[in-house]
Design an enzyme around this catalytic site. Structure first.
Site: not given
Ligand code: GLA
Length: 415
Positions: A47-50, A145, A147-148, A181, A193
């Site tokens: 999470e929060h690594t991408d 959360g 990803s819609s 986005e 996502d």
């Molecule tokens: C959201 C962002 C993703 C990612 C996550 C956290 O979903 O769209 O790119 O950064 O938060 O992991």
């Protein structure tokens, strides 16, 4: 074809017929539209690594957006859209895409910008994409959360690729959706996502290296263990600005650590040793953010190893550690998420529980022994409803999700 496949394709066929009917109500005259679908996602770990060039390990879920569409008949190239679930429509001339990006008009509904953004990004990249008429509907809970928004972008991309006969590799299409986005909607998200919505596969989770965009599907045997999603039904307030702030903090971390080691291009390049040596010299907030990213990247790879070895206990512990880190170091959890996680972990047979996605609200992901699922479903949500001490924006729910396919064309266009 197995019975699951049969019922899955039947369910998809029914949804395709349904959205085609809605499309025809909105746009009566003209040829039969194409129908596409793109799923939401849940992230197992990473999470929060991408956006730090790191690793993620999401799966596409069995909730999606279906979209029916065809090339627009209008000579001036007018995009015409219908959001069936909101009973709203929107339209924009192709020639105004850039103007709308720079100076968003208050008359345009928020959802339309995701579709315009993808059309804009494909055209920017030089793909011969014209205007479309499209109608869409979805069953991915919004603002949860899951990803819609990415699903809407990827459905649009899939429709464009099909209607305009484009050959676009999956990772490239995902990158164009991310660009939409970032640059059209204005949220600085990473690529996870869009990537999983496009490239997910049934019964697998996807290990993605967000730097090289190399990826691997890892079998997710769900005979013994279920992935259960719990929605806290707490709206994610201010998520976009807080998200962009976290990104900025990571960039600051890169900038400061570069002075110690010029090879650091992104937080991905920060080793545990480098961090240990320099954390005391960083502003404390930045040090916490960096520590989360460095350790979370390591946890993703450990999770893949543990999963491949069938060591669910270990996988669960890594998920738990991820939650603690997001709560204490990255500071993107919330009281509702923490409560849901705590209640889940108290159920015997739960291997691990953590918040998933950007945070600040939304959903948790839970790895639950198959036999423990009924107990989990009976107890966690009622206890949560009893103990939560803040207003809810909907009904909290828990559901067992299946790892599903990424985007698909369900019905071809026939002019
Ligand atoms: C959201 C962002 C993703 C990612 C996550 C956290 O979903 O769209 O790119 O950064 O938060 O992991």
């Amino acid at each position: 074809m197995s019975p699951t496949h049969l019922s899955l394709s039947q369910a998809r066929a029914e949804r395709a017929t349904w959205i085609e009917q809605k499309f025809r109500q909105a746009f009566p005259a003209g040829p039969r539209p194409a129908v596409v679908r793109a799923p939401g996602r849940v992230n197992l770990i990473g999470e929060h690594t991408d956006y730090n060039d790191g690793f993620v390990f999401p799966l596409a879920i069995d909730r999606d957006i279906v979209m029916a569409g065809r090339p627009s008949p209008s000579t001036e190239g007018r995009i015409e859209l219908c959001a069936v679930d909101y009973e709203q429509s929107a339209s924009l001339a192709l020639a105004d895409l850039e103007k709308e990006r720079r100076d968003p008009s208050p008359e345009q509904p928020g959802w339309a910008r995701y579709v315009y953004g993808v059309i804009w990004a494909f055209r920017q990249a030089g793909f011969p994409v014209g205007a479309v008429q499209a109608a869409f509907s979805g069953n991915i809970p919004q603002g949860a959360g899951l990803s819609s928004s990415a699903a809407l972008e990827v459905a649009t991309a899939t429709l464009l690729e099909h209607l305009f006969h484009l050959q676009v590799e999956g990772p490239r299409a995902a990158a164009l959706c991310q660009q939409a986005e970032n640059q059209y909607v204005g949220v600085n998200c990473g690529i996870m996502d869009q990537f999983i919505s496009r490239l997910g596969r049934q019964e697998t989770a996807l290990l993605l290296d967000c730097r090289s965009l190399e990826y691997r599907w890892i079998p997710l045997p769900q005979e013994q263990v279920s992935v259960v999603i719990c929605n806290t039904a707490v709206r994610r307030g201010l998520v976009d600005s807080a998200f962009n702030q976290r990104r900025a903090e990571c960039e600051q971390g890169v900038h400061l650590l570069q002075q110690a080691d010029p090879n650091v291009r992104q937080l991905r390049d920060v080793t545990a040793e480098l961090l240990r040596a320099h954390a005391p010299h960083l502003p404390p907030t930045i040090a916490r953010r960096v520590q989360h990213v460095v350790e979370e990247n390591a946890r993703v790879l450990q999770t893949v190893d543990a999963l491949s070895a069938g060591d669910w206990r270990q996988v669960g512990q890594l998920l738990n550690a991820s939650h603690e880190s997001l709560r204490d170091l990255y500071e993107v959890s919330s009281p509702a998420l923490d409560l849901m996680v705590e209640l889940a972990r108290a159920v015997p047979g739960v291997y691990g529980a953590r918040m998933t996605g950007a945070g600040f609200g939304g959903c948790t992901v839970n790895l639950v022994q198959k036999e423990a699922v009924p107990r989990f479903l009976e107890t966690v949500i009622p206890a949560y409803c009893q103990q939560i001490q803040q207003p809810l924006s909907g009904k909290p729910e828990a559901y067992v999700c299946r790892a599903d396919d990424g985007a698909l064309v369900l019905q071809e266009f026939s002019a």
